[in-house]
Design an enzyme around this catalytic site. Sequence first.
Site, PDB file in Angstrom:
ATOM      1  N   CYS A 256       2.380  18.485 -18.076  1.00 38.91           N
ATOM      2  CA  CYS A 256       2.873  17.616 -18.952  1.00 38.91           C
ATOM      3  C   CYS A 256       3.206  18.420 -20.426  1.00 38.91           C
ATOM      4  O   CYS A 256       2.807  19.443 -20.742  1.00 38.91           O
ATOM      5  CB  CYS A 256       1.394  17.041 -19.035  1.00 38.91           C
ATOM      6  SG  CYS A 256       1.567  15.492 -20.530  1.00 38.91           S
TER       7      CYS A 256
ATOM      8  N   ASP B 239       6.411   4.615  -1.420  1.00 34.18           N
ATOM      9  CA  ASP B 239       7.436   5.390  -0.955  1.00 34.18           C
ATOM     10  C   ASP B 239       8.694   4.690  -1.814  1.00 34.18           C
ATOM     11  O   ASP B 239       9.874   5.111  -1.763  1.00 34.18           O
ATOM     12  CB  ASP B 239       7.921   5.155   0.219  1.00 34.18           C
ATOM     13  CG  ASP B 239       7.969   3.800   0.947  1.00 34.18           C
ATOM     14  OD1 ASP B 239       8.130   2.958   0.050  1.00 34.18           O
ATOM     15  OD2 ASP B 239       7.578   3.620   2.134  1.00 34.18           O
TER      16      ASP B 239
ATOM     17  N   GLU C 272       1.973  -3.603  17.293  1.00 29.94           N
ATOM     18  CA  GLU C 272       0.890  -3.756  18.222  1.00 29.94           C
ATOM     19  C   GLU C 272      -0.114  -4.627  17.420  1.00 29.94           C
ATOM     20  O   GLU C 272      -0.440  -4.700  16.098  1.00 29.94           O
ATOM     21  CB  GLU C 272       0.377  -2.405  18.429  1.00 29.94           C
ATOM     22  CG  GLU C 272      -0.197  -1.683  17.472  1.00 29.94           C
ATOM     23  CD  GLU C 272      -0.487  -0.154  17.810  1.00 29.94           C
ATOM     24  OE1 GLU C 272       0.044   0.467  18.921  1.00 29.94           O
ATOM     25  OE2 GLU C 272      -1.284   0.474  16.990  1.00 29.94           O
TER      26      GLU C 272
ATOM     27  N   GLY D  83       3.188  -4.514   9.061  1.00 29.15           N
ATOM     28  CA  GLY D  83       3.098  -3.233   9.173  1.00 29.15           C
ATOM     29  C   GLY D  83       2.000  -2.280   8.673  1.00 29.15           C
ATOM     30  O   GLY D  83       2.101  -1.231   8.117  1.00 29.15           O
TER      31      GLY D  83
ATOM     32  N   GLN E 214       0.979  -1.210  -0.018  1.00 28.43           N
ATOM     33  CA  GLN E 214       0.055   0.040  -0.027  1.00 28.43           C
ATOM     34  C   GLN E 214       0.842   1.028   0.000  1.00 28.43           C
ATOM     35  O   GLN E 214       0.634   2.401   0.007  1.00 28.43           O
ATOM     36  CB  GLN E 214      -0.754  -0.134   1.133  1.00 28.43           C
ATOM     37  CG  GLN E 214      -1.684  -1.377   1.303  1.00 28.43           C
ATOM     38  CD  GLN E 214      -2.372  -1.325   2.833  1.00 28.43           C
ATOM     39  OE1 GLN E 214      -3.378  -0.559   3.283  1.00 28.43           O
ATOM     40  NE2 GLN E 214      -1.739  -2.092   3.719  1.00 28.43           N
TER      41      GLN E 214
ATOM     42  N   CYS F 212      -0.371  12.801 -16.086  1.00 33.50           N
ATOM     43  CA  CYS F 212      -0.983  13.828 -16.590  1.00 33.50           C
ATOM     44  C   CYS F 212      -2.615  13.828 -16.323  1.00 33.50           C
ATOM     45  O   CYS F 212      -3.171  12.689 -16.552  1.00 33.50           O
ATOM     46  CB  CYS F 212      -0.873  14.075 -18.049  1.00 33.50           C
ATOM     47  SG  CYS F 212      -1.701  15.418 -18.852  1.00 33.50           S
TER      48      CYS F 212
ATOM     49  N   HIS G 139      -1.226   1.606  -4.255  1.00 28.67           N
ATOM     50  CA  HIS G 139      -1.843   3.191  -4.037  1.00 28.67           C
ATOM     51  C   HIS G 139      -1.131   3.687  -5.017  1.00 28.67           C
ATOM     52  O   HIS G 139      -0.869   5.102  -4.725  1.00 28.67           O
ATOM     53  CB  HIS G 139      -1.913   3.320  -2.567  1.00 28.67           C
ATOM     54  CG  HIS G 139      -2.802   2.790  -1.887  1.00 28.67           C
ATOM     55  ND1 HIS G 139      -2.718   2.546  -0.163  1.00 28.67           N
ATOM     56  CD2 HIS G 139      -3.908   2.193  -2.161  1.00 28.67           C
ATOM     57  CE1 HIS G 139      -3.815   2.096  -0.036  1.00 28.67           C
ATOM     58  NE2 HIS G 139      -4.669   1.572  -0.903  1.00 28.67           N
TER      59      HIS G 139
HETATM   60  P1  OAD Z   1      -1.139   2.901   9.001  1.00 31.67           P
HETATM   61  O1  OAD Z   1      -0.440   4.202   9.468  1.00 31.67           O
HETATM   62  O2  OAD Z   1      -2.569   2.924   9.165  1.00 31.67           O
HETATM   63  O3  OAD Z   1      -0.579   1.706  10.144  1.00 31.67           O
HETATM   64  C1  OAD Z   1       0.762   1.391  10.142  1.00 31.67           C
HETATM   65  C2  OAD Z   1       0.921   0.233  10.884  1.00 31.67           C
HETATM   66  O4  OAD Z   1       2.196  -0.109  10.923  1.00 31.67           O
HETATM   67  C3  OAD Z   1       0.295   0.208  12.427  1.00 31.67           C
HETATM   68  O5  OAD Z   1      -0.598  -0.740  12.582  1.00 31.67           O
HETATM   69  C4  OAD Z   1       1.502   0.416  13.142  1.00 31.67           C
HETATM   70  O6  OAD Z   1       1.475  -0.373  14.387  1.00 31.67           O
HETATM   71  C5  OAD Z   1       2.558  -0.463  12.353  1.00 31.67           C
HETATM   72  N1  OAD Z   1       3.745  -0.316  12.576  1.00 31.67           N
HETATM   73  C6  OAD Z   1       4.722   0.710  12.890  1.00 31.67           C
HETATM   74  N2  OAD Z   1       6.043   0.745  13.064  1.00 31.67           N
HETATM   75  C7  OAD Z   1       6.396  -0.744  12.841  1.00 31.67           C
HETATM   76  C8  OAD Z   1       7.323  -1.338  12.764  1.00 31.67           C
HETATM   77  N3  OAD Z   1       8.674  -0.915  12.964  1.00 31.67           N
HETATM   78  N4  OAD Z   1       7.185  -2.794  12.199  1.00 31.67           N
HETATM   79  C9  OAD Z   1       6.100  -3.181  12.156  1.00 31.67           C
HETATM   80  N5  OAD Z   1       4.754  -2.527  12.174  1.00 31.67           N
HETATM   81  C10 OAD Z   1       5.050  -1.274  12.492  1.00 31.67           C
HETATM   82  O7  OAD Z   1      -0.520   2.474   7.511  1.00 31.67           O
HETATM   83  P2  OAD Z   1      -1.262   1.848   6.428  1.00 31.67           P
HETATM   84  O8  OAD Z   1      -2.082   0.501   7.096  1.00 31.67           O
HETATM   85  O9  OAD Z   1      -0.249   1.410   5.410  1.00 31.67           O
HETATM   86  O10 OAD Z   1      -3.727   5.237   1.767  1.00 31.67           O
HETATM   87  O11 OAD Z   1      -2.383   2.735   5.794  1.00 31.67           O
HETATM   88  C11 OAD Z   1      -3.309   2.407   4.837  1.00 31.67           C
HETATM   89  C12 OAD Z   1      -3.267   3.323   3.910  1.00 31.67           C
HETATM   90  O12 OAD Z   1      -4.105   4.547   4.443  1.00 31.67           O
HETATM   91  C13 OAD Z   1      -2.345   4.090   3.457  1.00 31.67           C
HETATM   92  O13 OAD Z   1      -1.814   3.240   2.014  1.00 31.67           O
HETATM   93  C14 OAD Z   1      -2.851   5.418   2.795  1.00 31.67           C
HETATM   94  C15 OAD Z   1      -3.542   5.881   4.121  1.00 31.67           C
HETATM   95  O14 OAD Z   1      -4.603   6.548   4.111  1.00 31.67           O
HETATM   96  C16 OAD Z   1      -3.645   6.329   0.659  1.00 31.67           C
HETATM   97  O15 OAD Z   1      -3.095   7.227   0.996  1.00 31.67           O
HETATM   98  C17 OAD Z   1      -4.746   5.970  -0.294  1.00 31.67           C
END
Ligand code: OAD
Length: 246
Positions: A146, A102, A213, A185, A99, A125, A117
């Site tokens: 563009c 980066d 967590e 993560g 997702q 564009c 994503h």
């Molecule tokens: P979140 O910020 O919702 O969740 C990050 C997760 O990583 C949390 O459950 C943390 O506990 C965990 N975490 C943090 N540090 C960690 C580590 N060192 N090792 C393992 N786990 C760790 O991010 P996403 O689930 O990726 O979408 O969020 C999903 C989507 O929501 C993103 O792609 C973005 C956002 O809105 C869009 O922009 C479309």
Amino acid sequence: MFSTQLVQKLQQAQKVAVLTGAGISAESGVPTFRGEDGLWNKFRPEELANFNAFQKNPKLVWEWYNYRRKLIHEVKPNPGHYALAEMEQMFPHFTLITQNVDNLHRVAGSQIILELHGNIMRNRCVDCNKIYQEVKIDFNQQMPVCRCGGQLRPDVVWFGEMLPEDALLCAFQAAQECDIFFSIGTSAVVQPAASLPIEARERGAYVVEINIEPTAISRYVDESIIGKSGEILPLLVKKVKETGLI
Ligand code: OAD
């Protein structure tokens, strides 16, 4: 930490699928979205990550993406990303679904990546849809244009937008067919990605979560490993390699 059962299953696995979220890049210094220090606690998604906001105030949206690009430009993959790149070579079928926008999986050496994503290092564009791959980033240029004259936007999925159809199809197929599925993560609250581990479980895969967590899906998985992915994944890869793949 992780079970002997998981190591044994990995030794026998033919098909492994992995879903990553912002947490895999946290140890590289990329902020996650949710939680106390999360981006969405400091910024408003509705003002920055949707097309209407872009049309209304492209300069503000570009400032926000240039800020994130600069940040990402300055960080490096961590041992979690490298371990996943290594896992790609270990199994007959390995699917990495992310997702994250980066690009750090690619920098770490992963070759096939389903980016649900999009990717912050690409532009697109809004008029002709031309994609500009791995753009040379000029952080001072606030609103790139563009060749056709249309406005360029970052090639990422904003709220309310469709996910790339091919990547999504391949991701669900991998979840349905894999022997082992890892959810790493991710808070597992954003759909449709959050359905992938559940789908995998329903189709009989052994589902493993790695997170610092418990999350929304912890109670549905077979094994929940609490810890940093940058620490757990290299240990897991080492253990499987020591004991040998069958
Ligand atoms: P979140 O910020 O919702 O969740 C990050 C997760 O990583 C949390 O459950 C943390 O506990 C965990 N975490 C943090 N540090 C960690 C580590 N060192 N090792 C393992 N786990 C760790 O991010 P996403 O689930 O990726 O979408 O969020 C999903 C989507 O929501 C993103 O792609 C973005 C956002 O809105 C869009 O922009 C479309």
